[in-house]
Design a protein around this motif. Structure first.
Motif, PDB file in Angstrom:
ATOM      1  N   HIS A  55       0.841  -1.202   0.000  1.00 39.27           N
ATOM      2  CA  HIS A  55       0.000   0.000   0.000  1.00 39.27           C
ATOM      3  C   HIS A  55       0.876   1.251   0.000  1.00 39.27           C
ATOM      4  CE1 HIS A  55      -4.090  -1.701   1.535  1.00 39.27           C
ATOM      5  NE2 HIS A  55      -3.653  -2.299   0.441  1.00 39.27           N
ATOM      6  N   ALA A  56       0.678   2.080  -1.012  1.00 39.65           N
ATOM      7  CA  ALA A  56       1.512   3.264  -1.157  1.00 39.65           C
ATOM      8  C   ALA A  56       1.029   4.430  -0.295  1.00 39.65           C
ATOM      9  CB  ALA A  56       1.552   3.703  -2.627  1.00 39.65           C
ATOM     10  N   THR A  57      -0.249   4.451   0.007  1.00 39.34           N
ATOM     11  CA  THR A  57      -0.816   5.591   0.730  1.00 39.34           C
ATOM     12  C   THR A  57      -1.058   5.232   2.190  1.00 39.34           C
ATOM     13  OG1 THR A  57      -1.958   6.189  -1.319  1.00 39.34           O
ATOM     14  CG2 THR A  57      -2.584   7.388   0.668  1.00 39.34           C
ATOM     15  N   LEU A  58      -0.614   6.095   3.078  1.00 42.50           N
ATOM     16  CA  LEU A  58      -0.759   5.869   4.515  1.00 42.50           C
ATOM     17  C   LEU A  58      -1.358   7.115   5.157  1.00 42.50           C
ATOM     18  CD1 LEU A  58       1.746   4.140   6.891  1.00 42.50           C
ATOM     19  CD2 LEU A  58       0.792   6.371   7.530  1.00 42.50           C
ATOM     20  N   TYR A  59      -2.265   6.903   6.079  1.00 47.73           N
ATOM     21  CA  TYR A  59      -3.000   7.998   6.725  1.00 47.73           C
ATOM     22  C   TYR A  59      -2.894   7.861   8.245  1.00 47.73           C
ATOM     23  CZ  TYR A  59      -5.498   7.328   2.235  1.00 47.73           C
ATOM     24  OH  TYR A  59      -5.832   7.122   0.925  1.00 47.73           O
ATOM     25  N   TRP A  60      -2.817   8.992   8.933  1.00 46.97           N
ATOM     26  CA  TRP A  60      -2.967   9.050  10.386  1.00 46.97           C
ATOM     27  C   TRP A  60      -4.212   9.875  10.699  1.00 46.97           C
ATOM     28  CZ3 TRP A  60      -0.561   6.307  14.036  1.00 46.97           C
ATOM     29  CH2 TRP A  60       0.710   5.786  13.783  1.00 46.97           C
ATOM     30  N   PHE A  69       0.304  10.358   3.612  1.00 50.38           N
ATOM     31  CA  PHE A  69       1.538  10.136   2.868  1.00 50.38           C
ATOM     32  C   PHE A  69       1.235   9.365   1.582  1.00 50.38           C
ATOM     33  CE2 PHE A  69       4.784  11.295   5.931  1.00 50.38           C
ATOM     34  CZ  PHE A  69       4.193  11.096   7.169  1.00 50.38           C
ATOM     35  N   GLN A  70       1.938   9.700   0.524  1.00 54.12           N
ATOM     36  CA  GLN A  70       1.960   8.901  -0.691  1.00 54.12           C
ATOM     37  C   GLN A  70       3.412   8.467  -0.837  1.00 54.12           C
ATOM     38  OE1 GLN A  70      -0.690   8.105  -2.497  1.00 54.12           O
ATOM     39  NE2 GLN A  70       0.317   7.062  -4.190  1.00 54.12           N
ATOM     40  N   ASN A  71       3.656   7.157  -0.666  1.00 53.92           N
ATOM     41  CA  ASN A  71       5.017   6.638  -0.527  1.00 53.92           C
ATOM     42  C   ASN A  71       5.670   7.370   0.659  1.00 53.92           C
ATOM     43  OD1 ASN A  71       4.908   4.708  -2.694  1.00 53.92           O
ATOM     44  ND2 ASN A  71       4.835   6.477  -4.048  1.00 53.92           N
ATOM     45  N   ARG A 105       7.580   8.990   7.347  1.00 46.17           N
ATOM     46  CA  ARG A 105       7.406   7.681   6.733  1.00 46.17           C
ATOM     47  C   ARG A 105       8.667   7.393   5.922  1.00 46.17           C
ATOM     48  NH1 ARG A 105       3.060   5.392   2.264  1.00 46.17           N
ATOM     49  NH2 ARG A 105       3.281   3.200   2.851  1.00 46.17           N
ATOM     50  N   LEU A 106       9.654   6.907   6.612  1.00 44.55           N
ATOM     51  CA  LEU A 106      10.931   6.624   5.977  1.00 44.55           C
ATOM     52  C   LEU A 106      10.791   5.407   5.074  1.00 44.55           C
ATOM     53  CD1 LEU A 106      13.264   7.232   9.035  1.00 44.55           C
ATOM     54  CD2 LEU A 106      12.691   8.811   7.187  1.00 44.55           C
ATOM     55  N   LYS A 107      11.421   5.462   3.935  1.00 46.08           N
ATOM     56  CA  LYS A 107      11.457   4.349   2.972  1.00 46.08           C
ATOM     57  C   LYS A 107      10.067   3.985   2.464  1.00 46.08           C
ATOM     58  CE  LYS A 107      15.624   2.391   5.076  1.00 46.08           C
ATOM     59  NZ  LYS A 107      16.265   1.201   5.670  1.00 46.08           N
ATOM     60  N   GLY A 108       9.066   4.830   2.708  1.00 49.23           N
ATOM     61  CA  GLY A 108       7.748   4.605   2.145  1.00 49.23           C
ATOM     62  C   GLY A 108       6.998   3.405   2.679  1.00 49.23           C
ATOM     63  N   THR A 166      -4.749   2.248  -3.636  1.00 49.52           N
ATOM     64  CA  THR A 166      -5.030   3.327  -4.571  1.00 49.52           C
ATOM     65  C   THR A 166      -5.747   4.400  -3.774  1.00 49.52           C
ATOM     66  OG1 THR A 166      -7.164   2.376  -5.162  1.00 49.52           O
ATOM     67  CG2 THR A 166      -5.259   1.770  -6.518  1.00 49.52           C
ATOM     68  N   LEU A 167      -6.090   5.480  -4.388  1.00 47.00           N
ATOM     69  CA  LEU A 167      -6.791   6.527  -3.648  1.00 47.00           C
ATOM     70  C   LEU A 167      -8.256   6.143  -3.519  1.00 47.00           C
ATOM     71  CD1 LEU A 167      -5.055   9.675  -5.129  1.00 47.00           C
ATOM     72  CD2 LEU A 167      -4.598   8.489  -2.996  1.00 47.00           C
ATOM     73  N   GLY A 168      -8.516   5.072  -2.806  1.00 48.23           N
ATOM     74  CA  GLY A 168      -9.858   4.542  -2.663  1.00 48.23           C
ATOM     75  C   GLY A 168     -10.059   3.912  -1.312  1.00 48.23           C
TER      76      GLY A 168
END
Lengths: 112, 110
Positions: A29-34, A49-51, A69-72, A97-99
Motif C-alpha cells: 500500500h503506497a498511501t498511509l493515513y494518520w 503520505f503517498q510513498n 514515513r521513511l522508505k515509504g 489506490t486513492l480509494g
C-alpha cells in the motif's frame, strides 16, 4: 493478507511528556493515513503520505505533532509536548489506490 | 470544507429488525465509503460506493450522487451489528482526504 499493524495499543502519559506511535501498513500500500478520533466523534485526518512524501498535513498541529514515513513503508507519529486535549484514539490506515482505506486497531492515548 | 451529516445519531433495535441509516453531504462527493466501528474500536470498511447500489449479505448501500446522499440498509439485524456506523467521503480535488460524519450509534438487543 496481514492487516494494518499499530503499536502500542494503549498509552498513558503526563501532560508535557512526549509519545510516539508506530504503524506498519498493508504490504504494497503506497498511501498511509494518520487519523485522530476523539470520543464521540468521527476520525479526523491528521496527515496523508503517498510513498514517503506528504500529500496533506493541513490539519496536523505542527507545533507539537510530527510524522515521518521513511522508505515509504512504516510510519511514526510523535507528539511533543502532549496536552490534555490530545487524549484520543490515533488510527493508522492504508490504501493501495486513492480509494478503499483499511484501518489498524488504533492506539488509545490518555494524557493526565 | 465539506459537511457530512448522519442520521439518526442513535438507534436501538431488537434482533431481527431492519434499519436504514442516512448520510447527507453539503457538496459533491466521490468515492463515498461506509464503515462500521465495533465496540472494541476497530474500523471496518463496509462499502466503497460512489454511486448506485451494492449488497453484501444482510447489508446494502445506495448512493445518489446527484442528490448528495447515501443510505445504508441493515436487514435482520444481529447483536454483532452493534457499534458505530460512519460514512465518509472526499470532495473533488481533496486528494481523497476522507471527511467523516459523527456516526450513528446502533445497539441491537437480543
Amino acid at each position: 493478507e496481514a492487516g494494518v499493524a499499530q503499536s502500542p495499543r494503549y498509552k498513558i502519559i503526563e501532560k508535557r511528556q512526549s509519545v510516539a506511535f508506530w504503524c506498519n501498513p498493508i504490504s504494497g500500500h503506497a498511501t498511509l493515513y494518520w487519523y485522530q478520533q476523539i470520543l464521540g466523534q468521527g476520525p479526523k485526518l491528521l496527515i496523508q503520505f503517498q510513498n514517503n512524501g506528504v500529500v496533506d498535513d493541513s490539519q496536523l498541529p505542527k507545533d507539537r505533532f510530527s510524522a515521518e514515513r521513511l522508505k515509504g513503508v512504516d510510519s511514526t507519529l510523535k507528539i511533543q509536548p502532549a496536552k490534555l486535549e490530545d487524549s484520543a484514539v490515533y488510527l493508522c490506515a492504508s490504501s493501495s489506490t486513492l480509494g478503499t482505506q483499511y484501518f489498524g486497531p488504533g492506539t488509545r492515548l490518555t494524557v493526565l | 470544507g465539506i459537511q457530512v451529516e448522519q442520521s439518526p445519531p442513535d438507534l436501538i433495535l431488537q434482533e431481527g429488525a431492519n434499519s436504514t441509516l442516512r448520510c447527507n453531504f453539503s457538496d459533491s462527493v466521490n468515492n463515498l465509503q461506509w464503515f462500521h466501528q465495533n465496540p472494541w474500536g476497530q474500523l471496518i470498511n463496509l462499502f466503497y460506493i460512489p454511486s448506485g447500489t451494492k449488497q453484501n449479505g444482510r447489508l446494502s448501500a445506495t448512493t445518489v450522487a446527484t442528490e448528495r446522499y447515501s443510505l445504508l440498509y441493515i436487514s435482520s439485524s444481529q447483536t454483532t451489528d452493534s457499534g458505530v456506523y460512519f460514512c465518509a467521503g472526499p470532495y473533488e480535488g481533496s486528494n481523497y482526504k476522507l471527511t467523516f460524519g459523527k456516526g450513528t450509534l446502533l445497539t441491537v438487543n437480543p
